[in-house]
Design an enzyme around this catalytic site. Structure first.
Site, PDB file in Angstrom:
ATOM      1  N   ARG A  51      -1.479  -0.802  19.237  1.00  0.00           N
ATOM      2  CA  ARG A  51      -0.507  -0.477  18.192  1.00  0.00           C
ATOM      3  C   ARG A  51       0.325  -1.695  17.800  1.00  0.00           C
ATOM      4  NH1 ARG A  51       3.785   1.778  20.088  1.00  0.00           N
ATOM      5  NH2 ARG A  51       2.770   3.394  21.319  1.00  0.00           N
ATOM      6  N   TYR A 104       8.552   5.255  -7.898  1.00  0.00           N
ATOM      7  CA  TYR A 104       7.376   6.067  -7.553  1.00  0.00           C
ATOM      8  C   TYR A 104       7.867   7.416  -7.009  1.00  0.00           C
ATOM      9  CZ  TYR A 104       3.035   6.934  -4.838  1.00  0.00           C
ATOM     10  OH  TYR A 104       1.887   7.447  -4.308  1.00  0.00           O
ATOM     11  N   ASP A 176       9.372  -2.429  -4.470  1.00  0.00           N
ATOM     12  CA  ASP A 176       8.007  -1.933  -4.398  1.00  0.00           C
ATOM     13  C   ASP A 176       7.221  -2.810  -5.367  1.00  0.00           C
ATOM     14  OD1 ASP A 176       5.570  -0.648  -4.726  1.00  0.00           O
ATOM     15  OD2 ASP A 176       6.432   1.342  -4.363  1.00  0.00           O
ATOM     16  N   LYS A 201      -4.005   0.018  -3.424  1.00  0.00           N
ATOM     17  CA  LYS A 201      -4.315  -0.176  -4.850  1.00  0.00           C
ATOM     18  C   LYS A 201      -5.221  -1.402  -5.039  1.00  0.00           C
ATOM     19  CE  LYS A 201      -1.853   3.463  -5.470  1.00  0.00           C
ATOM     20  NZ  LYS A 201      -0.422   3.524  -5.653  1.00  0.00           N
TER      21      LYS A 201
HETATM   22  C1  LIG Z   1       0.396   4.420  -4.879  1.00  0.00           C
HETATM   23  C2  LIG Z   1       1.758   3.856  -4.740  1.00  0.00           C
HETATM   24  C3  LIG Z   1       2.433   3.917  -3.526  1.00  0.00           C
HETATM   25  C4  LIG Z   1       1.890   4.672  -2.342  1.00  0.00           C
HETATM   26  O1  LIG Z   1       0.693   4.194  -1.858  1.00  0.00           O
HETATM   27  P1  LIG Z   1      -0.243   5.158  -0.946  1.00  0.00           P
HETATM   28  O2  LIG Z   1      -1.099   4.184  -0.235  1.00  0.00           O
HETATM   29  O3  LIG Z   1      -0.970   6.028  -1.905  1.00  0.00           O
HETATM   30  O4  LIG Z   1       0.652   5.919  -0.043  1.00  0.00           O
HETATM   31  C5  LIG Z   1       3.666   3.335  -3.438  1.00  0.00           C
HETATM   32  N1  LIG Z   1       4.227   2.728  -4.490  1.00  0.00           N
HETATM   33  C6  LIG Z   1       3.610   2.656  -5.679  1.00  0.00           C
HETATM   34  C7  LIG Z   1       4.285   1.971  -6.816  1.00  0.00           C
HETATM   35  C8  LIG Z   1       2.361   3.222  -5.850  1.00  0.00           C
HETATM   36  O5  LIG Z   1       1.774   3.181  -7.043  1.00  0.00           O
END
Ligand SMILES: *Cc1c(COP(=O)(O)O)cnc(C)c1O
Length: 383
Positions: A51, A104, A176, A201
């Site tokens: 971990r 988000y 973010d 993403k």
């Molecule tokens: C998709 C997304 C997340 C979350 O990502 P996951 O891996 O799906 O939990 C966080 N912030 C933004 C801006 C996103 O588009």
């Protein structure tokens, strides 16, 4: 070294792995200590427990840190968990958090439920607030959270202005940074303390793994790592491998996402029934000047506002797309389309019309335009 080269080299050490180009996937919970000295901590070991890190996770941490900047980063099981970790590494009961109104949605849900339950108050601010954020500060404000461009509506925030105010008041800042990926916005040179990536993403890039990261500057790295360890957050080895593999082609993929998105956004902007294209890279679009000042590029996600249409018209379009799939997430090789839904509390959202969020994938641009044009025609849009 330029980013394109860094993306190829960073986090790799073939000599340490019998010449294998890619860092192998270490599946490990137990790691054996060679001696009593080692398990007592008198002879430090690089790896102590699965971990807490393996060569696989170190490789991705190293690569993300080299590309995004900062003093180091940690990996999490998803982007959503990375958002939560970044916030929890700063806040405590009784604090006040300033959260961008275009955040988000799961970030909002975390603030409105979990943080609230912990006695932490969230106040939403308009994305374009800039230096006026100073008027929102309270004695107990501990964190200003940004997301730029914002989810669904793509407002670009004046990050340097916000960070200057925060620094003057000893308040932490986080972003973010998922839209820009680790390549197209440098959070730390713009003054931020923490940067979140949903690696799910563009870094993974193939719509098949969930993973996140949080990077920090030197001042905030210890608190981040401690919180990460206390929460027991860690990413799964096979998902880390997929992120590392995706990273190698990230600069090349993003260049194509960017040029295709710009071409489609420009085309959409000229259609009579398109009221607005929400893509900061498009000259004349909202946020373009700030984007040009602060970003190194644009990715393939944006929104388009169409003249109002009925739900039936929308279904005629979206239910029959050939290339654009309807589904959440983005950053994979394939194009996506979803009806956007905007939630606002800092001030009412006045815009009307049909907002669609597009992710422009790596298909041929003319094929994508034809799919959209046919869809618009099915929905009854002409001109
Ligand atoms: C998709 C997304 C997340 C979350 O990502 P996951 O891996 O799906 O939990 C966080 N912030 C933004 C801006 C996103 O588009």
């Amino acid at each position: 070294m330029k980013d394109k080269t860094k993306a190829i080299l960073s986090g790799r050490d073939p000599e340490a792995h019998h010449g294998a180009v890619n860092t192998p996937v270490y599946h490990a919970s137990t790691i054996l200590y060679p001696s009593l000295d080692a398990i007592r901590g008198r002879a430090p070991m690089e790896y102590t427990y699965g971990r807490a890190g393996t060569p696989t996770s170190r490789a991705l941490e190293t690569a993300i840190t080299e590309l995004e900047g900062g003093a180091g980063c940690v990996l999490t099981p998803s982007g959503a968990s990375a958002v939560a970790l970044a916030i929890l590494s700063v806040v405590k009961t009784g604090d006040h958090v300033l959260m961008v109104d275009s955040a988000y949605k799961p970030t909002r849900r975390l603030c409105d439920n979990f943080l609230k339950k912990m006695g932490i108050e969230t106040e939403y601010y308009v994305p374009t607030i800039g230096a006026d954020i100073s008027a929102k500060l309270r004695d107990n404000t501990s964190l200003i959270f940004t997301e730029s461009p914002g989810s669904q509506t793509f407002e670009v925030q004046d990050i340097p202005a916000i960070c200057a105010v925060a620094k003057a008041h000893n308040i932490k800042t986080a972003i973010d940074n998922t839209w820009a990926s680790p390549l197209y916005f440098d959070p730390f040179s713009h003054g931020l303390d923490l940067s979140v990536q949903a690696l799910t993403k563009y870094v993974v890039g193939h719509a098949d793994a969930l993973i996140g990261s949080v990077a920090a500057n030197a001042e905030n790295l210890k608190a981040l790592k401690d919180t990460h360890a206390q929460l027991g957050h860690c990413a799964a080895p096979d998902d880390i491998y997929l992120a590392l593999r995706g990273l190698r082609t990230l600069p090349t993929r993003l260049a194509q996402h960017q040029s295709s998105a710009l071409e489609i956004a420009t085309w959409l902007n000229g259609l009579s029934f398109v009221d607005d294209v929400l893509y900061p890279a498009l000259p004349g679009a909202a946020g373009h000047d700030l984007w040009q000042r602060d970003f190194k590029g644009a990715t393939g996600l944006f929104a388009v506002r169409l003249a109002p249409c009925s739900e039936d018209q929308l279904a005629a379009m979206l239910d029959n797309m050939r290339l654009f799939g309807m589904g959440y997430s983005w950053g994979g090789f394939e194009s996506l389309i979803v009806p956007a839904s905007v939630q606002r509390t800092a001030e009412p959202y006045e815009e009307t019309g049909q907002l669609l969020r597009l992710h422009i994938g790596l298909e041929d641009v003319e094929d994508l335009k034809a799919d959209l044009a046919d869809g618009f025609a099915r929905a009854g849009y002409t001109g």
